[in-house]
Scaffold this motif. Structure first.
Motif, PDB file in Angstrom:
ATOM      1  N   ARG A 205       0.856  -1.233   0.075  1.00 32.61           N
ATOM      2  CA  ARG A 205       0.116   0.071   0.119  1.00 32.61           C
ATOM      3  C   ARG A 205       0.883   1.175   0.104  1.00 32.61           C
ATOM      4  O   ARG A 205       0.695   2.142  -0.734  1.00 32.61           O
ATOM      5  N   GLY A 206       2.061   1.124   0.820  1.00 29.27           N
ATOM      6  CA  GLY A 206       2.890   2.327   0.758  1.00 29.27           C
ATOM      7  C   GLY A 206       3.327   2.641  -0.377  1.00 29.27           C
ATOM      8  O   GLY A 206       3.795   3.668  -0.876  1.00 29.27           O
ATOM      9  N   GLU A 207       3.780   1.624  -1.269  1.00 29.59           N
ATOM     10  CA  GLU A 207       4.546   1.632  -2.530  1.00 29.59           C
ATOM     11  C   GLU A 207       3.712   1.980  -3.505  1.00 29.59           C
ATOM     12  O   GLU A 207       4.057   2.640  -4.284  1.00 29.59           O
ATOM     13  N   THR A 208       2.376   1.473  -3.552  1.00 31.30           N
ATOM     14  CA  THR A 208       1.432   1.514  -4.748  1.00 31.30           C
ATOM     15  C   THR A 208       0.228   2.104  -4.238  1.00 31.30           C
ATOM     16  O   THR A 208      -0.640   2.818  -5.388  1.00 31.30           O
ATOM     17  N   GLY A 209      -0.253   2.497  -3.187  1.00 34.05           N
ATOM     18  CA  GLY A 209      -1.540   2.900  -2.917  1.00 34.05           C
ATOM     19  C   GLY A 209      -2.794   1.909  -3.091  1.00 34.05           C
ATOM     20  O   GLY A 209      -3.761   1.980  -3.166  1.00 34.05           O
ATOM     21  N   ILE A 210      -2.170   0.671  -3.437  1.00 33.74           N
ATOM     22  CA  ILE A 210      -3.129  -0.277  -3.896  1.00 33.74           C
ATOM     23  C   ILE A 210      -3.371  -1.279  -2.587  1.00 33.74           C
ATOM     24  O   ILE A 210      -2.445  -1.545  -1.935  1.00 33.74           O
ATOM     25  N   ASP A 211      -4.807  -1.524  -2.280  1.00 34.24           N
ATOM     26  CA  ASP A 211      -5.145  -2.592  -1.147  1.00 34.24           C
ATOM     27  C   ASP A 211      -5.219  -3.868  -1.582  1.00 34.24           C
ATOM     28  O   ASP A 211      -5.568  -4.093  -2.537  1.00 34.24           O
ATOM     29  N   VAL A 212      -4.488  -4.537  -0.914  1.00 33.03           N
ATOM     30  CA  VAL A 212      -4.038  -5.903  -1.299  1.00 33.03           C
ATOM     31  C   VAL A 212      -4.777  -6.839  -0.261  1.00 33.03           C
ATOM     32  O   VAL A 212      -4.623  -6.564   0.874  1.00 33.03           O
ATOM     33  N   GLY A 213      -5.330  -8.114  -0.558  1.00 30.21           N
ATOM     34  CA  GLY A 213      -5.962  -8.963   0.187  1.00 30.21           C
ATOM     35  C   GLY A 213      -4.899 -10.161   0.819  1.00 30.21           C
ATOM     36  O   GLY A 213      -4.044 -10.350   0.320  1.00 30.21           O
ATOM     37  N   THR A 214      -5.512 -10.879   1.584  1.00 33.65           N
ATOM     38  CA  THR A 214      -4.961 -12.352   1.994  1.00 33.65           C
ATOM     39  C   THR A 214      -5.701 -13.497   2.016  1.00 33.65           C
ATOM     40  O   THR A 214      -7.156 -13.056   2.033  1.00 33.65           O
ATOM     41  N   VAL A 215      -5.543 -14.511   1.619  1.00 32.28           N
ATOM     42  CA  VAL A 215      -6.264 -15.940   1.756  1.00 32.28           C
ATOM     43  C   VAL A 215      -5.814 -16.650   2.761  1.00 32.28           C
ATOM     44  O   VAL A 215      -4.437 -16.867   2.828  1.00 32.28           O
ATOM     45  N   LEU A 216      -6.709 -17.158   3.706  1.00 36.46           N
ATOM     46  CA  LEU A 216      -6.560 -18.010   4.807  1.00 36.46           C
ATOM     47  C   LEU A 216      -6.740 -19.592   4.365  1.00 36.46           C
ATOM     48  O   LEU A 216      -7.908 -19.690   4.089  1.00 36.46           O
ATOM     49  N   ASN A 217      -5.682 -20.283   4.583  1.00 34.34           N
ATOM     50  CA  ASN A 217      -6.139 -21.857   4.247  1.00 34.34           C
ATOM     51  C   ASN A 217      -6.070 -22.499   5.998  1.00 34.34           C
ATOM     52  O   ASN A 217      -5.245 -22.290   6.545  1.00 34.34           O
ATOM     53  N   PHE A 218      -7.101 -23.158   6.219  1.00 36.76           N
ATOM     54  CA  PHE A 218      -7.158 -23.605   7.498  1.00 36.76           C
ATOM     55  C   PHE A 218      -6.026 -24.697   7.709  1.00 36.76           C
ATOM     56  O   PHE A 218      -5.292 -24.577   8.705  1.00 36.76           O
ATOM     57  N   HIS A 219      -5.884 -25.174   6.835  1.00 39.46           N
ATOM     58  CA  HIS A 219      -4.613 -26.368   6.836  1.00 39.46           C
ATOM     59  C   HIS A 219      -3.241 -25.742   6.781  1.00 39.46           C
ATOM     60  O   HIS A 219      -2.395 -26.611   7.244  1.00 39.46           O
ATOM     61  N   ARG A 220      -3.285 -24.766   6.577  1.00 41.17           N
ATOM     62  CA  ARG A 220      -1.807 -23.988   7.073  1.00 41.17           C
ATOM     63  C   ARG A 220      -1.838 -23.022   8.415  1.00 41.17           C
ATOM     64  O   ARG A 220      -0.992 -22.148   8.588  1.00 41.17           O
ATOM     65  N   GLY A 221      -2.896 -23.247   9.010  1.00 42.39           N
ATOM     66  CA  GLY A 221      -3.091 -22.217  10.067  1.00 42.39           C
ATOM     67  C   GLY A 221      -3.287 -23.112  11.504  1.00 42.39           C
ATOM     68  O   GLY A 221      -3.916 -22.619  12.261  1.00 42.39           O
ATOM     69  N   HIS A 222      -2.615 -24.260  11.408  1.00 45.69           N
ATOM     70  CA  HIS A 222      -2.803 -24.877  12.784  1.00 45.69           C
ATOM     71  C   HIS A 222      -2.061 -24.114  13.962  1.00 45.69           C
ATOM     72  O   HIS A 222      -2.466 -24.460  15.015  1.00 45.69           O
ATOM     73  N   HIS A 223      -0.981 -23.328  13.531  1.00 44.75           N
ATOM     74  CA  HIS A 223      -0.283 -22.582  14.505  1.00 44.75           C
ATOM     75  C   HIS A 223      -1.283 -21.455  15.176  1.00 44.75           C
ATOM     76  O   HIS A 223      -0.908 -20.732  16.157  1.00 44.75           O
ATOM     77  N   LEU A 224      -2.424 -21.045  14.319  1.00 44.72           N
ATOM     78  CA  LEU A 224      -3.077 -20.165  14.863  1.00 44.72           C
ATOM     79  C   LEU A 224      -4.404 -20.393  15.660  1.00 44.72           C
ATOM     80  O   LEU A 224      -4.922 -19.698  16.305  1.00 44.72           O
ATOM     81  N   MET A 225      -4.626 -21.817  15.900  1.00 42.12           N
ATOM     82  CA  MET A 225      -5.695 -22.325  16.557  1.00 42.12           C
ATOM     83  C   MET A 225      -6.028 -21.777  17.924  1.00 42.12           C
ATOM     84  O   MET A 225      -6.818 -21.628  18.418  1.00 42.12           O
TER      85      MET A 225
END
Length: 319
Positions: A205-225
């Motif tokens: 955003r600081g570089e381009t002014g563009i808002d970028v999203g993120t995609v969450l995968n449960f199977h890569r989120g065990h450490h977040l549980m």
């Protein structure tokens, strides 16, 4: 009125009445995709409503070599109206044909996934081909992008961040030019840490002014549980899609490389995570992931959807 003219008018009216039942469903069908795009879940159970589900990764691990038409027929038969396309280099040549086959079955390609390799991904051949196809078709799916897991592993952390921001800024500009939104695909490891993802997003955003999203995968989120609500609170402003699978509470904190991917409904914790996801304010699409090596995609989608139906009933009964 002459008898011949009266007969002609009656015949015309009769024909129009005979055609009317066929015309009405076609008009409804034309409106249906727009209605599904506008669908907003009102409860945690409705996160799993058919209108909100996306078939995801139906090519990558599927041992059955289906044609593009066979794949589209399979996805449609399971009731999906939205699908993602995993644009690994070997699949990129199929993109336009596969999108057209999906379209013929009333399925919208809502996201295209790509793995980038350089600091200027907009110049990479497969990336150029993808945007050429999308622009030619006039379609604007979300772009889900990541670097391969081992990229920059020997580079100091601050330099890694700078390289990621530079590369994704380049891709964000290219995606915006085509009318697409870029989202960083969370594939675990250092790159998948919430602090890293948010740092890259803010840097872009600081570089381009563009808002970028993120995609969450449960199977890569065990450490977040263990503290999923807090992780969601931080991700929510940028979270555009969530791909789910079965999750077991005993795996909380897991950070290993081999992801534990269970069919939806076969874990003991994905129900809790879906409720927490809704409570955090998420109302976006839910991806049903087919990512088990050697399991036919038709079988995997069927097992996942059976689990989705059970979870939806349980979530609905909790209210």
């Amino acid at each position: 009125m002459p008898a011949s003219l009266r007969a002609a008018l009656i015949g015309a009216v009769g024909l129009s009445l005979l055609l009317l039942p066929a015309v009405i469903p076609s008009l409804l069908a034309a409106d249906e995709p727009a209605a599904e795009r506008d669908f907003v879940p009102q409860t945690a159970a409705e996160l799993l409503a058919p209108e909100n589900l996306t078939a995801w990764l139906v090519m990558f691990t599927d041992p059955t070599r289906r044609t593009v038409e066979e794949r589209a027929e399979m996805v449609a038969r399971h009731g999906f109206r939205k699908v993602g396309f995993e644009a690994f280099p070997k699949y990129v040549p199929l993109l336009e044909e596969q999108m057209e086959a999906y379209s013929q079955h009333g399925i919208e390609t809502t996201c295209v996934y790509m793995v980038i390799e350089t600091q200027t991904p907009s110049k990479e051949a497969h990336v150029t081909h993808i945007f050429d196809v999308l622009e030619r078709r006039g379609e604007t799916p979300d772009i889900w992008a990541m670097f391969s897991r081992n990229s920059f592993k020997d580079v100091p952390e601050q330099e890694r961040m700078e390289k990621l921001i530079e590369a994704f800024s380049d891709l964000a500009r290219r995606a915006e030019k085509s009318g697409c939104k870029l989202a960083i695909y969370n594939y675990g490891s250092w790159f998948g840490e919430v602090d890293v993802q948010l740092g890259v997003i803010e840097g872009i955003r600081g570089e381009t002014g563009i808002d970028v999203g993120t995609v969450l995968n449960f199977h890569r989120g065990h450490h977040l549980m263990d503290d999923f609500p807090e992780a969601l609170r931080r991700m929510m402003p940028h979270l555009v899609a969530v791909n789910i699978n079965g999750m077991n509470s005993k795996d909380a904190g897991y950070r290993g490389g081999g992801a534990k991917i269970l069919p939806v409904g076969q874990g003991d914790y994905e129900q809790t995570m879906l409720q927490q996801l809704f409570d955090a304010g998420y109302r976006g699409p839910i991806g049903i992931i087919d990512h088990r090596n050697g399991i036919d995609a038709d079988t995997a989608l069927s097992e996942n959807l059976q689990g989705v139906a059970r979870l939806r009933r349980v979530l609905a009964s909790d209210k």
